[in-house]
Enzyme design. Structure first.
Site, PDB file in Angstrom:
ATOM      1  N   ASP A  25     -13.616   6.211  -2.320  1.00  0.00           N
ATOM      2  CA  ASP A  25     -14.555   6.182  -1.193  1.00  0.00           C
ATOM      3  C   ASP A  25     -15.920   6.660  -1.673  1.00  0.00           C
ATOM      4  OD1 ASP A  25     -14.923   8.357   1.752  1.00  0.00           O
ATOM      5  OD2 ASP A  25     -16.014   6.558   1.103  1.00  0.00           O
ATOM      6  N   ASN A  27     -18.835   6.533   0.069  1.00  0.00           N
ATOM      7  CA  ASN A  27     -19.824   6.986   1.070  1.00  0.00           C
ATOM      8  C   ASN A  27     -19.259   8.049   2.013  1.00  0.00           C
ATOM      9  OD1 ASN A  27     -18.082   5.560   2.657  1.00  0.00           O
ATOM     10  ND2 ASN A  27     -19.603   4.099   3.459  1.00  0.00           N
ATOM     11  N   ASP A  29     -16.757   8.146   4.153  1.00  0.00           N
ATOM     12  CA  ASP A  29     -16.238   7.861   5.503  1.00  0.00           C
ATOM     13  C   ASP A  29     -14.710   7.914   5.540  1.00  0.00           C
ATOM     14  OD1 ASP A  29     -16.437   4.160   5.529  1.00  0.00           O
ATOM     15  OD2 ASP A  29     -15.436   5.591   4.186  1.00  0.00           O
ATOM     16  N   ASP A  33     -13.841   1.853  -0.707  1.00  0.00           N
ATOM     17  CA  ASP A  33     -14.767   0.756  -0.438  1.00  0.00           C
ATOM     18  C   ASP A  33     -15.131  -0.008  -1.711  1.00  0.00           C
ATOM     19  OD1 ASP A  33     -16.802   3.551   0.224  1.00  0.00           O
ATOM     20  OD2 ASP A  33     -16.792   2.448  -1.684  1.00  0.00           O
ATOM     21  N   ASP A 102      -7.788 -11.863  -3.071  1.00  0.00           N
ATOM     22  CA  ASP A 102      -6.524 -11.992  -2.339  1.00  0.00           C
ATOM     23  C   ASP A 102      -6.787 -12.894  -1.127  1.00  0.00           C
ATOM     24  OD1 ASP A 102      -3.951  -9.510  -1.799  1.00  0.00           O
ATOM     25  OD2 ASP A 102      -4.045 -11.584  -1.100  1.00  0.00           O
ATOM     26  N   ASP A 202      -1.430 -15.228  -0.793  1.00  0.00           N
ATOM     27  CA  ASP A 202      -0.542 -14.393   0.007  1.00  0.00           C
ATOM     28  C   ASP A 202       0.497 -15.218   0.770  1.00  0.00           C
ATOM     29  OD1 ASP A 202      -0.115 -11.671   1.324  1.00  0.00           O
ATOM     30  OD2 ASP A 202      -0.417 -12.947   3.064  1.00  0.00           O
ATOM     31  N   GLU A 259       2.127 -15.386  -4.477  1.00  0.00           N
ATOM     32  CA  GLU A 259       3.108 -14.380  -4.075  1.00  0.00           C
ATOM     33  C   GLU A 259       4.198 -15.129  -3.322  1.00  0.00           C
ATOM     34  OE1 GLU A 259       3.043 -12.748  -0.532  1.00  0.00           O
ATOM     35  OE2 GLU A 259       4.966 -11.912  -1.103  1.00  0.00           O
ATOM     36  N   HIS A 332       1.299  -2.780  -3.463  1.00  0.00           N
ATOM     37  CA  HIS A 332       0.909  -2.131  -2.197  1.00  0.00           C
ATOM     38  C   HIS A 332       1.980  -2.279  -1.120  1.00  0.00           C
ATOM     39  CE1 HIS A 332       0.137  -6.329  -1.670  1.00  0.00           C
ATOM     40  NE2 HIS A 332      -0.042  -6.145  -0.389  1.00  0.00           N
ATOM     41  N   ASP A 333       3.017  -3.081  -1.443  1.00  0.00           N
ATOM     42  CA  ASP A 333       4.100  -3.275  -0.459  1.00  0.00           C
ATOM     43  C   ASP A 333       5.358  -2.506  -0.822  1.00  0.00           C
ATOM     44  OD1 ASP A 333       3.360  -6.787   0.074  1.00  0.00           O
ATOM     45  OD2 ASP A 333       2.681  -5.008   1.147  1.00  0.00           O
TER      46      ASP A 333
HETATM   47  O1  TEU Z   1       3.594  -9.844   1.744  1.00  0.00           O
HETATM   48  C1  TEU Z   1       4.485 -10.953   1.938  1.00  0.00           C
HETATM   49  C2  TEU Z   1       5.807 -10.427   2.429  1.00  0.00           C
HETATM   50  O2  TEU Z   1       5.910  -9.360   2.905  1.00  0.00           O
HETATM   51  C3  TEU Z   1       7.017 -11.268   2.339  1.00  0.00           C
HETATM   52  O3  TEU Z   1       6.733 -12.464   1.654  1.00  0.00           O
HETATM   53  C4  TEU Z   1       8.095 -10.459   1.639  1.00  0.00           C
HETATM   54  O4  TEU Z   1       8.571 -11.106   0.559  1.00  0.00           O
HETATM   55  C5  TEU Z   1       9.149 -10.175   2.666  1.00  0.00           C
HETATM   56  O5  TEU Z   1       8.763  -8.977   3.275  1.00  0.00           O
HETATM   57  C6  TEU Z   1      10.547 -10.043   2.059  1.00  0.00           C
HETATM   58  O6  TEU Z   1      10.625  -8.842   1.336  1.00  0.00           O
HETATM   59  C7  TEU Z   1       2.237 -10.238   1.809  1.00  0.00           C
HETATM   60  C8  TEU Z   1       1.379  -9.014   1.523  1.00  0.00           C
HETATM   61  O7  TEU Z   1       1.660  -8.542   0.212  1.00  0.00           O
HETATM   62  C9  TEU Z   1       1.682  -7.959   2.572  1.00  0.00           C
HETATM   63  O8  TEU Z   1       0.951  -6.745   2.323  1.00  0.00           O
HETATM   64  C10 TEU Z   1       1.319  -8.502   3.941  1.00  0.00           C
HETATM   65  O9  TEU Z   1       1.712  -7.568   4.919  1.00  0.00           O
HETATM   66  C11 TEU Z   1       2.026  -9.846   4.196  1.00  0.00           C
HETATM   67  O10 TEU Z   1       1.938 -10.764   3.102  1.00  0.00           O
HETATM   68  C12 TEU Z   1       1.381 -10.546   5.389  1.00  0.00           C
HETATM   69  O11 TEU Z   1       0.071 -10.965   5.026  1.00  0.00           O
END
Ligand code: TEU
Length: 559
Positions: A25, A27, A29, A33, A102, A202, A259, A332-333
């Protein structure tokens, strides 16, 4: 502004994934960013990566942390300005880094102008999405949303439902409507002309949904069911990829990484096979599902190393002659890999973090390192449900605890070990307040272990995880066997190890990895090997049978 790029410039690249909200970050907030990313480019460059993939920063109501886009042509003020983005991309290029955007094309935000017009009853824009009449007074089918509950949301004023495979604020775009495809291509061409070097696509294999949205087997305890067999990897998706490739990817020489979930090798060959190179790389989401029951991240199982390596090597074999696999242990997931698949105790955290890198990034493919992985960042402890931010957590809590009456403690423990929030805590830069992430109040809790685990401390420690990753990336880039060679697993029967050799034009390199807190013996391929990387740092040569200590790893080259 398009920089001249040689074809397939990404062949030996390594990618660094940035979740902008949690990166830095600039700035005060409380949000990371775009200017913060630019200020950290020297750190990123010094890691030894070639590309940054930045998660979405376009205008968004943040229902799904930016994957719900309401304007594809402007930067959300939380992340800065278009001038900030221009400077970031220009500085990337000036430093020899490429920038991958992305691109969320399966759905928009419900606050996108297209969807607002659809909600007003404008037929043209209703056809940009999937609006269906109720069936016997309820949803058109029993499809479940990925984030829990129904995949259909009712609009009383229209007396219709619309489809959302993800959040109800993420209505799915109808790719059977040529005008939708034309407008998405326009978005992609805009960013290609702006100077981005590639796209992370995505959920891109969901672009075609079977038109009658057939009911499916409900999940246990639910009236909804996962319908991925009706919306993932359908044949018409290939036609869309072929057009995107003709009109965007090829003309602008874009690196593309799709993805994809629920995919099998034969489909992968269609997407990025030699004969039809529509996509450059596949980011196969399911490759980390070996510590859970199927696709349900909240049904944990012990990490099955043997099943994991069998699948990884199966895909290495299947993809050996075609496109490229993205190699990753976190993103991130996912929860932090050292907590999920390793051991984040003081005694073993550093060793297991290094071992995971050594195991994954000497394989054939493109490394995708997620911010903080190079530091061995861990999961953290969110004390109460209000500490979590992710929609998947909130929907699951509502369904299981509020409506289902299940114990709150059970679900808080599951969310703390496996939710997406585990991997989204702010990057740990220093031992100063908020880990040096922000001078303000961070949007998400900072891990309390930041005084111990932070980039500044590791910069000065040549034996740190950070410096191991730097050495690993430097070594792998110089090894033609790692860049182009064959992959031959060994010690496959072991429940604990993950071992393989790479060979090319007389160069043989082995990667030997103990995934468990045990001592185990491994019979190496014939020959004497000079050690290039070791997380214990006290091994110079290996041959014959070696004894691996807990989480021990090494990479060695045949003499
Ligand atoms: O994730 C895609 C996603 O969550 C599914 O394809 C996943 O394989 C499924 O949950 C089975 O495990 C992408 C992004 O990485 C994620 O952060 C987003 O939330 C999602 O798409 C929607 O845009």
């Amino acid at each position: 502004m398009i920089l001249e790029k040689e074809k397939n410039w990404w062949q030996d690249a390594a990618v660094y994934q940035i979740y902008p909200k949690s990166f830095y970050d600039s700035n005060g907030d409380g949000y990371g960013d775009i200017e913060g990313i630019r200020q950290k480019l020297p750190y990123i460059k010094n890691l030894g990566v070639d590309v940054i993939w930045v998660c979405p920063f376009f205008k968004s109501p943040q229902a799904d942390n930016g994957y719900d886009i309401s304007d594809y042509f402007s930067v959300d003020e939380r992340f800065g300005t278009m001038e900030d983005l221009r400077r970031l991309i220009d500085d990337c290029h000036a430093m020899g880094l490429k920038f991958v955007l992305d691109l969320v094309a399966n759905h928009t935000s419900d606050e996108h102008p297209w969807f607002k017009k659809a909600l007003s009853g404008d037929e043209k824009y209703m056809n940009y999405y999937y609006f269906k009449d109720p069936v016997d007074g309820h949803e058109p089918s029993n499809w479940a949303s990925v984030f829990g509950g129904s995949a259909w949301e009712y609009v009383p004023r229209l007396d219709k439902y619309y489809l959302h495979l993800f959040h109800k604020k993420q209505p799915d775009l109808n790719w059977e409507n040529k005008e939708v495809v034309d407008r998405v291509i326009n978005i992609m061409q805009h960013w290609a002309q702006y100077g981005v070097d590639g796209f992370r696509l995505d959920a891109i294999n969901y672009l075609y949904k079977e038109p009658d949205f057939p009911d499916v087997e409900p999940m246990p305890g639910s009236k909804y069911g996962f319908a991925n067999q009706h919306y993932a990897n359908k044949p018409k998706v290939n036609e869309h990829f072929a057009r995107l490739n003709r009109e965007v990817f090829a003309p602008y020489n874009m690196m593309t990484v799709a993805e994809v979930a629920y995919i099998e090798p034969e489909t992968a060959r269609e997407y990025c096979g030699k004969h039809q190179p529509e996509l450059d790389m596949l980011y196969i989401f399911d490759l980390l599902n070996f510590d859970q029951d199927g696709f349900d991240k909240f049904s944990p199982l012990p990490f099955d190393v043997k099943a994991f390596k069998q699948t990884i090597f199966h895909w290495q074999k299947e993809m050996s002659e075609i496109g490229r696999l993205a190699l990753f242990f976190s993103n991130h997931d996912q929860a932090r890999s050292v907590s999920r698949f390793g051991d984040d105790s003081d005694q073993y955290r550093d060793l297991s973090a290094k071992m995971q890198g050594n195991a994954m990034y000497m394989l054939k493919g493109t490394p995708y390192i997620y911010q903080g992985e190079e530091l061995g960042m861990t999961n953290l402890n969110y004390e109460k449900i209000e500490d979590f931010c992710d929609v998947e957590v909130m929907n699951t809590w509502q369904e299981k605890v509020i409506e289902g009456g299940e114990p709150a403690e059970k679900w808080l423990a599951l969310f703390n070990s496996r939710s997406r929030d585990c991997g989204r805590s702010p990057m740990q830069w220093t031992d100063e307040a908020n880990a040096g992430f922000t001078a303000g109040t961070p949007w998400q809790k900072v891990n309390s272990n930041y005084p111990k685990i932070n980039a500044a401390a590791q910069e000065k420690d040549e034996k740190s995880t950070l410096n191991f990753y730097r050495k690993l990336l430097r070594i792998r880039k110089g090894l033609k066997s790692v860049q182009q060679g064959s992959v031959t697993p060994f010690d496959m029967e072991s429940e604990n190890t993950f071992c393989y050799s790479r060979e090319y034009e007389g160069e043989t390199v082995i990667s030997v990895n103990n995934f468990k807190n045990v001592t185990c013996r491994v019979k190496l391929p014939r020959g004497s090997f000079r050690v290039l990387l070791s997380n214990y740092g006290d091994v110079a040569k290996v041959r014959g049978t070696v004894t691996l200590r807990p989480f021990e790893c090494l990479t060695a080259i045949k003499e």
